[in-house]
Scaffold this active site. Sequence first.
Site, short mmCIF file in Angstrom:
data_model
loop_
_atom_site.label_atom_id
_atom_site.label_comp_id
_atom_site.label_asym_id
_atom_site.label_seq_id
_atom_site.Cartn_x
_atom_site.Cartn_y
_atom_site.Cartn_z
N VAL A 40 3.19 18.32 7.96
CA VAL A 40 3.57 18.39 6.54
C VAL A 40 4.44 19.61 6.28
CG1 VAL A 40 1.55 17.12 5.78
CG2 VAL A 40 1.43 19.62 5.95
N ASP A 41 5.06 20.17 7.32
CA ASP A 41 5.85 21.38 7.14
C ASP A 41 7.06 21.15 6.24
OD1 ASP A 41 6.59 19.80 9.45
OD2 ASP A 41 8.12 21.30 9.86
N ARG A 91 1.79 14.03 12.47
CA ARG A 91 2.47 13.81 11.19
C ARG A 91 2.46 15.12 10.42
NH1 ARG A 91 0.71 7.93 8.72
NH2 ARG A 91 0.16 6.90 10.65
N ARG A 131 -7.70 -0.95 5.56
CA ARG A 131 -6.85 0.10 5.00
C ARG A 131 -5.47 -0.43 4.63
NH1 ARG A 131 -5.75 4.81 8.32
NH2 ARG A 131 -5.07 5.61 6.30
N ILE A 191 9.21 6.99 16.86
CA ILE A 191 8.62 7.64 15.70
C ILE A 191 7.31 8.35 16.05
CG2 ILE A 191 7.85 7.34 13.31
CD1 ILE A 191 10.79 6.70 13.73
N CYS A 215 -4.17 12.52 13.84
CA CYS A 215 -3.91 11.12 13.55
C CYS A 215 -3.83 10.39 14.88
CB CYS A 215 -2.61 10.94 12.77
SG CYS A 215 -2.18 9.23 12.45
N LYS A 267 0.82 -1.21 0.00
CA LYS A 267 0.00 0.00 0.00
C LYS A 267 0.85 1.26 0.00
CE LYS A 267 -1.54 2.02 3.70
NZ LYS A 267 -2.27 2.50 4.90
N ASN A 268 1.89 1.27 0.84
CA ASN A 268 2.71 2.47 0.99
C ASN A 268 3.59 2.74 -0.23
OD1 ASN A 268 1.63 3.04 3.49
ND2 ASN A 268 3.25 2.01 4.62
N ASP A 281 6.12 0.36 12.01
CA ASP A 281 4.93 -0.38 11.59
C ASP A 281 4.97 -1.85 11.99
OD1 ASP A 281 3.66 1.78 10.52
OD2 ASP A 281 4.12 1.32 8.43
#
Length: 417
Positions: free
Chosen positions: A124-125, A122, A397, A327, A117, A22-23, A305
Amino acid sequence: MQKLVIHGGAKLQGEISISGAKNAALPVLCASLLTADTFTIQNLPHLRDITTMLALLEQIGVRILTNDPGTAELSAASITNPTASYDMVKTMRAAILVLGPLLARTGQAYISLPGGCAIGMRPVDQHIKGLQAMGAKISIEQGYIRAQAGRLSGTRIVMDLVTVTGTENLMMAATLASGTTILENAAREPEVVDLADCLISMGAKIEGAGSDIIVIEGVDHLHGCSHTVMPDRIETGTFLTAVAACGGDITLTRTRADTLDVVLGKLIETGAAIDTGEDWIRLRMQHRPQPVSLRTAPYPAFPTDMQAQFMALNSIADGTSVMTETIFENRFMHVQELKRLNADIQVEGNTAIVHGIPQLDGASVMATDLRASACLIIAGLVAQGETIIDRIYHLDRGYERIERKLAQAGAQIKRIN
């Protein structure tokens, strides 16, 4: 609401085929925005996030020419609506990956900020900072990123922290920029390499993918291609961890061992016997696992993960393990659910101390996120009695028919309404 019902105690035997990652598939789908030509992607997993991404691309103006099982043929000849709405982004944070391609191809993008989340922040800067360095004008308006640019310009970008989607977004944007872009402190994940391989097949000039410095020389245009998505290394690791916990003998096919070196090393520490080939991995486990301590970090270190799945394994290991999560700050939410199965775990900050016990007890539990769902499945497979897992929509997902694949290997598991 659907649930999983598991009766634990069965060893896992046989063969399981691994799905596409998926990723890797999500950024590759977004790469279709970079060309007006037909773009074909193969080995697509059948997952909710993939369906959502295809729907988002259609809203942007991409024509889905075919969408057969495992294959999609796309045409972004006419991009009519360079927008990713909040309704799309709130269900799938990877929607931010349309930002770079849209800005590079059309000179504009209007993308919702991802929002919260469950497992942690997470931001996005790094995406925004990098695009601004390439000449984009970006403002935040009412929860949306509004980006405009003429042709982006190549530049040197040093990312403040390692970010997979940030690396992917900037790499895609840089393929159509004028001049050379250098991404430093880039993510090294295999999914980044898979995207780079796809972009190179489209005519991009990229060197260094898989290292922390990626160099992209911009071209005037990209052409269509056919790309096969890499195997899912996290699905692979999840099934291997399940067998290490339950015992048995499993061969996973259509996968790659070279993307899982650290995970395989940890599984060997548990006492598992592992053999590998070009596209298969075999794991045999005949006794109670030994505990393994670990610390998550960006690739090539131990993946965040896989932390939850290993916690389930350590819960029944013959000894104590120490697991440190670096993380995501909220990625121990599965601990309370494991405790409902009688697991002995103490959390101190970002570290969990797991005292393995001989036997977990079945109970009703609730999945809080995707990897927590996989953790609870493994725990249910080794628990005595019946385990019922609620809120399993997270699974759809990231895992393609996980209960069917486990059932064919001998697990007593089924989905109910």
